[in-house]
Write a protein that holds these residues in place. Structure first.
Motif, mmCIF file in Angstrom:
data_model
loop_
_atom_site.group_PDB
_atom_site.id
_atom_site.type_symbol
_atom_site.label_atom_id
_atom_site.label_comp_id
_atom_site.label_asym_id
_atom_site.label_seq_id
_atom_site.Cartn_x
_atom_site.Cartn_y
_atom_site.Cartn_z
ATOM 1 N N LYS A 22 0.832 -1.201 0.000
ATOM 2 C CA LYS A 22 0.000 0.000 0.000
ATOM 3 C C LYS A 22 0.875 1.262 0.000
ATOM 4 O O LYS A 22 0.629 2.214 -0.743
ATOM 5 C CB LYS A 22 -0.921 0.001 1.217
ATOM 6 N N ASP A 23 1.906 1.242 0.867
ATOM 7 C CA ASP A 23 2.770 2.425 0.984
ATOM 8 C C ASP A 23 3.492 2.726 -0.331
ATOM 9 O O ASP A 23 3.568 3.883 -0.759
ATOM 10 C CB ASP A 23 3.817 2.217 2.081
ATOM 11 N N PHE A 24 4.013 1.687 -0.960
ATOM 12 C CA PHE A 24 4.814 1.892 -2.161
ATOM 13 C C PHE A 24 3.984 1.861 -3.443
ATOM 14 O O PHE A 24 4.527 1.806 -4.538
ATOM 15 C CB PHE A 24 5.955 0.878 -2.216
ATOM 16 N N SER A 25 2.659 1.912 -3.268
ATOM 17 C CA SER A 25 1.767 2.098 -4.420
ATOM 18 C C SER A 25 1.300 3.539 -4.517
ATOM 19 O O SER A 25 0.653 3.919 -5.492
ATOM 20 C CB SER A 25 0.550 1.176 -4.307
ATOM 21 N N SER A 26 1.633 4.350 -3.501
ATOM 22 C CA SER A 26 1.247 5.763 -3.529
ATOM 23 C C SER A 26 2.062 6.491 -4.593
ATOM 24 O O SER A 26 3.190 6.090 -4.891
ATOM 25 C CB SER A 26 1.489 6.399 -2.153
ATOM 26 N N PRO A 27 1.518 7.549 -5.179
ATOM 27 C CA PRO A 27 2.214 8.248 -6.279
ATOM 28 C C PRO A 27 3.631 8.685 -5.940
ATOM 29 O O PRO A 27 4.530 8.585 -6.767
ATOM 30 C CB PRO A 27 1.309 9.451 -6.554
ATOM 31 N N GLU A 28 3.866 9.176 -4.704
ATOM 32 C CA GLU A 28 5.198 9.700 -4.374
ATOM 33 C C GLU A 28 6.223 8.598 -4.166
ATOM 34 O O GLU A 28 7.429 8.827 -4.322
ATOM 35 C CB GLU A 28 5.131 10.570 -3.114
ATOM 36 N N PHE A 29 5.783 7.396 -3.818
ATOM 37 C CA PHE A 29 6.711 6.293 -3.525
ATOM 38 C C PHE A 29 6.722 5.223 -4.613
ATOM 39 O O PHE A 29 7.560 4.334 -4.575
ATOM 40 C CB PHE A 29 6.334 5.621 -2.209
ATOM 41 N N LYS A 30 5.802 5.284 -5.555
ATOM 42 C CA LYS A 30 5.591 4.146 -6.441
ATOM 43 C C LYS A 30 6.834 3.786 -7.242
ATOM 44 O O LYS A 30 7.443 4.617 -7.908
ATOM 45 C CB LYS A 30 4.438 4.414 -7.402
ATOM 46 N N SER A 31 7.179 2.507 -7.146
ATOM 47 C CA SER A 31 8.313 1.963 -7.898
ATOM 48 C C SER A 31 7.972 0.526 -8.247
ATOM 49 O O SER A 31 7.761 -0.308 -7.360
ATOM 50 C CB SER A 31 9.590 2.011 -7.059
ATOM 51 N N GLU A 32 7.904 0.236 -9.536
ATOM 52 C CA GLU A 32 7.543 -1.120 -9.961
ATOM 53 C C GLU A 32 8.558 -2.149 -9.474
ATOM 54 O O GLU A 32 8.211 -3.263 -9.111
ATOM 55 C CB GLU A 32 7.421 -1.175 -11.493
ATOM 56 N N ALA A 33 9.842 -1.758 -9.459
ATOM 57 C CA ALA A 33 10.883 -2.693 -9.005
ATOM 58 C C ALA A 33 10.694 -3.033 -7.533
ATOM 59 O O ALA A 33 10.803 -4.204 -7.129
ATOM 60 C CB ALA A 33 12.266 -2.089 -9.242
ATOM 61 N N VAL A 34 10.408 -2.029 -6.709
ATOM 62 C CA VAL A 34 10.198 -2.259 -5.279
ATOM 63 C C VAL A 34 8.936 -3.082 -5.047
ATOM 64 O O VAL A 34 8.930 -4.036 -4.260
ATOM 65 C CB VAL A 34 10.128 -0.912 -4.524
ATOM 66 N N LEU A 35 7.862 -2.741 -5.730
ATOM 67 C CA LEU A 35 6.609 -3.509 -5.594
ATOM 68 C C LEU A 35 6.818 -4.965 -5.999
ATOM 69 O O LEU A 35 6.287 -5.883 -5.360
ATOM 70 C CB LEU A 35 5.508 -2.876 -6.440
ATOM 71 N N SER A 36 7.611 -5.170 -7.044
ATOM 72 C CA SER A 36 7.909 -6.535 -7.478
ATOM 73 C C SER A 36 8.660 -7.299 -6.397
ATOM 74 O O SER A 36 8.320 -8.453 -6.084
ATOM 75 C CB SER A 36 8.738 -6.498 -8.770
ATOM 76 N N ASN A 37 9.660 -6.668 -5.787
ATOM 77 C CA ASN A 37 10.430 -7.329 -4.730
ATOM 78 C C ASN A 37 9.570 -7.656 -3.513
ATOM 79 O O ASN A 37 9.703 -8.736 -2.921
ATOM 80 C CB ASN A 37 11.603 -6.446 -4.300
ATOM 81 N N ILE A 38 8.690 -6.733 -3.146
ATOM 82 C CA ILE A 38 7.815 -6.984 -1.989
ATOM 83 C C ILE A 38 6.844 -8.112 -2.304
ATOM 84 O O ILE A 38 6.580 -8.984 -1.460
ATOM 85 C CB ILE A 38 7.062 -5.700 -1.593
ATOM 86 N N ASN A 39 6.296 -8.119 -3.512
ATOM 87 C CA ASN A 39 5.365 -9.185 -3.889
ATOM 88 C C ASN A 39 6.046 -10.553 -3.921
ATOM 89 O O ASN A 39 5.438 -11.572 -3.564
ATOM 90 C CB ASN A 39 4.742 -8.880 -5.251
ATOM 91 N N ILE A 40 7.299 -10.590 -4.340
ATOM 92 C CA ILE A 40 8.033 -11.854 -4.341
ATOM 93 C C ILE A 40 8.254 -12.322 -2.905
ATOM 94 O O ILE A 40 8.172 -13.523 -2.615
ATOM 95 C CB ILE A 40 9.363 -11.706 -5.110
#
Length: 498
Positions: free
Chosen positions: A250-268
């Protein structure tokens, strides 16, 4: 040449820039080298020299490569990487960094007013996207300008305050980064469980970062998440790890923090946590969603595919396991993937072949008809069974080889492999962090001591088999890269081969 090919891959959209920077004639050596590296030919230095000069000319070619490398780097400075709206954050960040570089050039040319205008517009963007070092670099130039050129007291105070604030953020970012890297080093040195010292260290780091208060920083918050995640991994608290990771999504899906690479790592990490907690159906359900979004053939795609495949295998869904493995191996990009991924998937294929060959699973005949081809000899020649990387899947490879040899009744070859396996356990596996691996290996050793007699082997391994069941795979925290199929199933294959 490897560097040039990599730069070419990153710069493939910059044709107009190269038309301006490189002589247009086909006779130009620079143009010819550029044309070569923009293809997928992957020629070495000798082949390129032959294509360009018709002979070997090492010194001249070295200078030519250096010129082209500089041009590639210039093109990267001005390129617009994507028109995809999801990449807007990345483009804005690149724009902020470029503004700092341009402002320094303008400042050195004494165009102070232009420098100030550019920095005042850009520093807001740098703060918006948490580019701490960039904010500090820009604030420093603005403080100097307003203190020496414009003499604006209000702006001096404003940018000094920004500088003070971001120096504090910068210090916490560096601290959090070093904490994370220290814990990562600990994880890389262990096959599975962390010791008490590592657990205490992770907790101490987490508490220290908590004392920082409400710091809005992309890097700080991501490192803070990773350190607490490491603590939950070390303590095998997979449910809390899942909750933490879901909050982080949720935190890294916000516009100011959004990063596909980070979201991918968290999802993994979510996927890994679901497997460790035994939620296999949820794991491959999440894996399927992630695979549909990831770029086929990317590192993220292979990592998700690996854990999704593992969830299918652990849940006994062998038909779906084979379908996914076929999708991976038969993809045109698979042959160009790293040796690491090839080793992982080929090892999984070997174990699925072992399961179907043993006849101990349902519908094994039909499954054998659709499973991709697997040649044991070719596989063993391709993998570094005794490589220097003792954290790899060497145990998996050794155990799989022995299981195939048992099916083939090649007892002499098994004795040779068991000696190697015994030495491996003594040197690299400790009881406290590789309990299940130790159990299965000791059971294999007992098979040889029982002279491959089924009745004696059952008697010799009775206590070890009991210990294995007392420490189930789920929640054990052991390295699931080693346990390709649950060791209970591997033992059944081995035992029934006697």
């Amino acid at each position: 040449m490897k560097t040039l090919y990599e730069l070419a891959r990153l710069s493939h959209r910059q044709n107009r820039a190269f038309d301006l920077l490189i002589p247009p004639t086909d006779e130009s050596p620079l143009r010819r080298l550029y044309s070569l590296v923009m293809t997928d030919s992957n020629l070495d230095d000798s082949a390129c020299m032959q294509e360009i000069y018709g002979k070997k000319s090492t010194a001249t070619f070295s200078r030519l490569k250096s010129r082209l490398k500089e041009i590639f780097l210039q093109a990267l400075m001005i390129q617009n990487n994507s028109t995809d709206p999801e990449q807007a954050r990345f483009e804005e960040i690149m724009s902020a960094y470029k503004s700092t570089v341009v402002s320094r050039i303008l400042n050195n040319k004494r165009a102070f007013s232009l420098t100030n205008d550019l920095l005042e517009k850009s520093i807001t963007k740098s703060m918006k996207y948490h580019l701490t070092e960039n904010v500090l670099a820009q604030a420093r130039l603005l403080v100097i300008y307003n203190s020496t050129i414009s003499l604006n007291k209000y702006k001096i105070t404003k940018y000094l305050d920004i500088q003070t604030k971001y120096l504090n953020i910068y210090n916490w970012e560096i601290k959090s980064e070093n904490y994370f890297l220290d814990l990562q080093k600990t994880q890389l040195q262990s096959l599975a469980s962390a010791g008490n010292e590592a657990i205490k260290k992770a907790y101490k780091y987490h508490k220290d970062l908590e004392s920082a208060g409400d710091i809005k920083s992309f890097n700080f918050n991501y490192n803070k998440y990773r350190i607490l995640a490491a603590y939950y991994e070390f303590t095998k608290n997979y449910n809390l790890l899942l909750e933490l990771s879901e909050d982080a999504i949720k935190d890294f899906s916000s516009p100011e923090f959004k990063s596909e690479a980070v979201l991918s790592n968290i999802n993994i990490r979510r996927l890994w946590s679901l497997i460790q907690s035994g939620q296999f159906v949820s794991a491959y359900s999440l894996g399927g969603k992630l695979l549909s979004k990831a770029q086929v053939g990317s590192n993220a795609w292979y990592r998700v595919a690996h854990y999704t495949l593992k969830a299918y295998i652990y849940n006994g869904d062998y038909s779906q396991s084979i379908d996914l493995l076929k999708q991976i191996i038969e993809n045109p990009k698979y042959n160009k993937s790293s040796e690491y991924y090839k080793e992982l998937f080929n090892t999984s294929l070997g174990y699925l072949y072992l399961l179907t060959d043993s006849g101990l699973i349902k519908d094994s005949l039909n499954l054998k008809e659709k499973i991709p081809e697997f040649k044991l000899g070719r596989y063993l020649n391709a993998v570094p069974v005794f490589s220097k990387d003792k954290r790899g899947i060497n145990v998996s490879i050794l155990l799989m080889h022995i299981a195939f040899l048992l099916l083939r009744k090649d007892h002499d070859a098994i004795i040779d492999r068991v000696d190697s396996l015994n030495q491996y356990v003594y040197r690299y596996l400790r009881r406290d962090d590789s309990f299940r691996s130790n159990c299965i290996i000791k059971m294999v050793i007992q098979i040889t001591r029982a002279d491959f007699n089924k009745i004696r082997a059952e008697r010799y391994t009775k206590e070890l088999r009991k210990q294995l069941s007392e420490v189930p795979l789920i929640g054990s925290g052991e390295n699931i890269e080693i346990e390709v199929i649950p060791f209970e199933e591997l033992w059944e294959i081995m035992y029934n081969s006697l």
